[in-house]
Design a protein around this motif. Structure first.
Motif, PDB file in Angstrom:
ATOM      1  N   ALA A 177       0.816  -1.222   0.000  1.00 50.37           N
ATOM      2  CA  ALA A 177       0.000   0.000   0.000  1.00 50.37           C
ATOM      3  C   ALA A 177       0.847   1.269   0.000  1.00 50.37           C
ATOM      4  O   ALA A 177       0.370   2.333  -0.389  1.00 50.37           O
ATOM      5  CB  ALA A 177      -0.932   0.004   1.210  1.00 50.37           C
ATOM      6  N   ALA A 178       2.093   1.193   0.421  1.00 50.06           N
ATOM      7  CA  ALA A 178       2.961   2.372   0.516  1.00 50.06           C
ATOM      8  C   ALA A 178       3.601   2.670  -0.838  1.00 50.06           C
ATOM      9  O   ALA A 178       4.574   2.036  -1.225  1.00 50.06           O
ATOM     10  CB  ALA A 178       4.036   2.149   1.568  1.00 50.06           C
ATOM     11  N   ALA A 179       3.036   3.630  -1.560  1.00 52.02           N
ATOM     12  CA  ALA A 179       3.587   4.063  -2.845  1.00 52.02           C
ATOM     13  C   ALA A 179       4.348   5.365  -2.640  1.00 52.02           C
ATOM     14  O   ALA A 179       4.008   6.168  -1.773  1.00 52.02           O
ATOM     15  CB  ALA A 179       2.465   4.266  -3.857  1.00 52.02           C
ATOM     16  N   LEU A 180       5.396   5.567  -3.428  1.00 52.86           N
ATOM     17  CA  LEU A 180       6.214   6.782  -3.339  1.00 52.86           C
ATOM     18  C   LEU A 180       5.948   7.668  -4.551  1.00 52.86           C
ATOM     19  O   LEU A 180       5.965   7.185  -5.684  1.00 52.86           O
ATOM     20  CB  LEU A 180       7.696   6.418  -3.295  1.00 52.86           C
ATOM     21  N   ALA A 181       5.746   8.947  -4.316  1.00 54.81           N
ATOM     22  CA  ALA A 181       5.528   9.889  -5.416  1.00 54.81           C
ATOM     23  C   ALA A 181       6.814  10.059  -6.218  1.00 54.81           C
ATOM     24  O   ALA A 181       7.893  10.241  -5.657  1.00 54.81           O
ATOM     25  CB  ALA A 181       5.074  11.237  -4.870  1.00 54.81           C
ATOM     26  N   ALA A 182       6.686   9.995  -7.528  1.00 54.83           N
ATOM     27  CA  ALA A 182       7.822  10.216  -8.433  1.00 54.83           C
ATOM     28  C   ALA A 182       7.770  11.663  -8.912  1.00 54.83           C
ATOM     29  O   ALA A 182       6.687  12.256  -8.977  1.00 54.83           O
ATOM     30  CB  ALA A 182       7.741   9.261  -9.619  1.00 54.83           C
ATOM     31  N   PRO A 183       8.915  12.252  -9.259  1.00 55.70           N
ATOM     32  CA  PRO A 183       8.914  13.628  -9.764  1.00 55.70           C
ATOM     33  C   PRO A 183       8.060  13.762 -11.026  1.00 55.70           C
ATOM     34  O   PRO A 183       7.932  12.817 -11.810  1.00 55.70           O
ATOM     35  CB  PRO A 183      10.379  13.893 -10.093  1.00 55.70           C
ATOM     36  N   GLU A 184       7.480  14.928 -11.206  1.00 53.97           N
ATOM     37  CA  GLU A 184       6.713  15.221 -12.426  1.00 53.97           C
ATOM     38  C   GLU A 184       7.586  14.941 -13.640  1.00 53.97           C
ATOM     39  O   GLU A 184       8.758  15.290 -13.664  1.00 53.97           O
ATOM     40  CB  GLU A 184       6.292  16.696 -12.422  1.00 53.97           C
ATOM     41  N   GLY A 185       7.035  14.275 -14.630  1.00 56.53           N
ATOM     42  CA  GLY A 185       7.769  13.983 -15.857  1.00 56.53           C
ATOM     43  C   GLY A 185       8.635  12.739 -15.799  1.00 56.53           C
ATOM     44  O   GLY A 185       9.390  12.467 -16.733  1.00 56.53           O
ATOM     45  N   LEU A 210      17.114   3.160  -6.031  1.00 56.95           N
ATOM     46  CA  LEU A 210      16.506   3.232  -7.355  1.00 56.95           C
ATOM     47  C   LEU A 210      16.653   4.671  -7.819  1.00 56.95           C
ATOM     48  O   LEU A 210      16.466   5.603  -7.035  1.00 56.95           O
ATOM     49  CB  LEU A 210      15.017   2.866  -7.300  1.00 56.95           C
ATOM     50  N   TYR A 211      17.004   4.852  -9.063  1.00 57.11           N
ATOM     51  CA  TYR A 211      17.135   6.184  -9.630  1.00 57.11           C
ATOM     52  C   TYR A 211      15.947   6.435 -10.556  1.00 57.11           C
ATOM     53  O   TYR A 211      15.721   5.680 -11.501  1.00 57.11           O
ATOM     54  CB  TYR A 211      18.448   6.319 -10.399  1.00 57.11           C
ATOM     55  N   LEU A 212      15.185   7.475 -10.261  1.00 58.29           N
ATOM     56  CA  LEU A 212      14.062   7.884 -11.094  1.00 58.29           C
ATOM     57  C   LEU A 212      14.533   9.045 -11.949  1.00 58.29           C
ATOM     58  O   LEU A 212      15.158   9.975 -11.440  1.00 58.29           O
ATOM     59  CB  LEU A 212      12.885   8.338 -10.228  1.00 58.29           C
ATOM     60  N   PRO A 242      13.833  22.103 -15.841  1.00 59.08           N
ATOM     61  CA  PRO A 242      14.922  21.126 -15.933  1.00 59.08           C
ATOM     62  C   PRO A 242      14.446  19.702 -15.657  1.00 59.08           C
ATOM     63  O   PRO A 242      13.479  19.492 -14.919  1.00 59.08           O
ATOM     64  CB  PRO A 242      15.908  21.580 -14.853  1.00 59.08           C
ATOM     65  N   GLY A 243      15.139  18.741 -16.274  1.00 54.65           N
ATOM     66  CA  GLY A 243      14.909  17.346 -15.939  1.00 54.65           C
ATOM     67  C   GLY A 243      15.372  17.110 -14.506  1.00 54.65           C
ATOM     68  O   GLY A 243      16.068  17.944 -13.914  1.00 54.65           O
ATOM     69  N   ARG A 244      14.983  15.976 -13.929  1.00 54.17           N
ATOM     70  CA  ARG A 244      15.317  15.707 -12.535  1.00 54.17           C
ATOM     71  C   ARG A 244      15.772  14.259 -12.386  1.00 54.17           C
ATOM     72  O   ARG A 244      15.359  13.378 -13.123  1.00 54.17           O
ATOM     73  CB  ARG A 244      14.109  15.940 -11.635  1.00 54.17           C
ATOM     74  N   LEU A 245      16.617  14.064 -11.392  1.00 52.62           N
ATOM     75  CA  LEU A 245      17.030  12.732 -10.970  1.00 52.62           C
ATOM     76  C   LEU A 245      16.658  12.623  -9.497  1.00 52.62           C
ATOM     77  O   LEU A 245      17.042  13.484  -8.693  1.00 52.62           O
ATOM     78  CB  LEU A 245      18.543  12.553 -11.142  1.00 52.62           C
ATOM     79  N   ALA A 246      15.884  11.628  -9.127  1.00 52.65           N
ATOM     80  CA  ALA A 246      15.506  11.408  -7.738  1.00 52.65           C
ATOM     81  C   ALA A 246      16.042  10.053  -7.303  1.00 52.65           C
ATOM     82  O   ALA A 246      16.099   9.104  -8.089  1.00 52.65           O
ATOM     83  CB  ALA A 246      13.990  11.447  -7.572  1.00 52.65           C
ATOM     84  N   VAL A 247      16.438   9.969  -6.042  1.00 51.64           N
ATOM     85  CA  VAL A 247      17.025   8.743  -5.503  1.00 51.64           C
ATOM     86  C   VAL A 247      16.078   8.150  -4.466  1.00 51.64           C
ATOM     87  O   VAL A 247      15.684   8.826  -3.519  1.00 51.64           O
ATOM     88  CB  VAL A 247      18.405   9.028  -4.859  1.00 51.64           C
ATOM     89  N   VAL A 251      11.748   8.542  -0.904  1.00 49.74           N
ATOM     90  CA  VAL A 251      12.450   9.304  -1.938  1.00 49.74           C
ATOM     91  C   VAL A 251      13.329  10.305  -1.217  1.00 49.74           C
ATOM     92  O   VAL A 251      12.853  11.063  -0.381  1.00 49.74           O
ATOM     93  CB  VAL A 251      11.471  10.033  -2.884  1.00 49.74           C
ATOM     94  N   GLY A 252      14.603  10.265  -1.522  1.00 49.17           N
ATOM     95  CA  GLY A 252      15.545  11.178  -0.890  1.00 49.17           C
ATOM     96  C   GLY A 252      15.849  12.349  -1.791  1.00 49.17           C
ATOM     97  O   GLY A 252      14.953  13.038  -2.285  1.00 49.17           O
TER      98      GLY A 252
END
Length: 166
Positions: free
Chosen positions: A74-82, A95-97, A112-117, A125-126
């Protein structure tokens, strides 16, 4: 028991399935099907086999499937827009988004594009890092990553639609 876990994304272009590579001469059987009802991107198995991580593009979240119970956590993590893709660190602890940027002739309007860890142990998400515009073009074209690979030293490598590796 060896088999295939089927992760199905019900969407206009069909289904995506997670396949296991069979040993030579072995037959595979379907162990379970997990229906998401969304368009999925990457599927990444945890190194310990406890989870399969799913990039849900429809809802812009990262989800995980508990393999032992064949259930969606049930615990989903929000990913950056795009966000368009996801790749693991070699040890699967992160995981790299990666998200596409949006170019504009007026650089003040570009996104700008984004990289989330994602820390897979803490399941959060850090750090999010903006990606620089592409160099050597007449106006600021934002990064449009197509794929990503991470090494064991904290570096990530992008391929882009321009045919370059960054």
């Amino acid at each position: 028991m060896r088999g295939v876990v089927c992760v199905m994304a019900l969407c206009w272009f069909g289904t995506q399935t997670l396949h296991a590579e069979p040993p030579a001469g072995a037959e595979l059987s379907l162990l379970a099907t997990v229906r998401l009802g969304s368009v999925t991107g990457a599927l990444i198995a945890a190194q310990d086999g406890e989870w399969v991580y799913v990039l849900n593009l429809s809802d812009r979240v990262v989800q995980r499937i508990a393999i032992a119970e064949m259930r969606l956590d049930a615990a989903a993590l929000a990913a950056p827009e795009g966000t368009v893709g996801m790749a693991p660190s070699p040890d699967r602890s992160r995981l790299y988004l990666y998200a596409e940027g949006q170019s504009h002739m007026d650089s003040s309007l570009a996104i700008p594009g984004r990289l989330a860890v994602v820390d897979t142990a803490a399941w959060r998400v850090g750090e999010e890092v903006p990606l620089p515009p592409m160099a050597g073009v007449p106006y600021p074209i934002q990064f449009a990553p197509r794929d990503l690979a991470a090494d064991g030293r904290g570096r990530v490598y992008f391929s882009t639609e321009s045919g370059a590796i960054h």
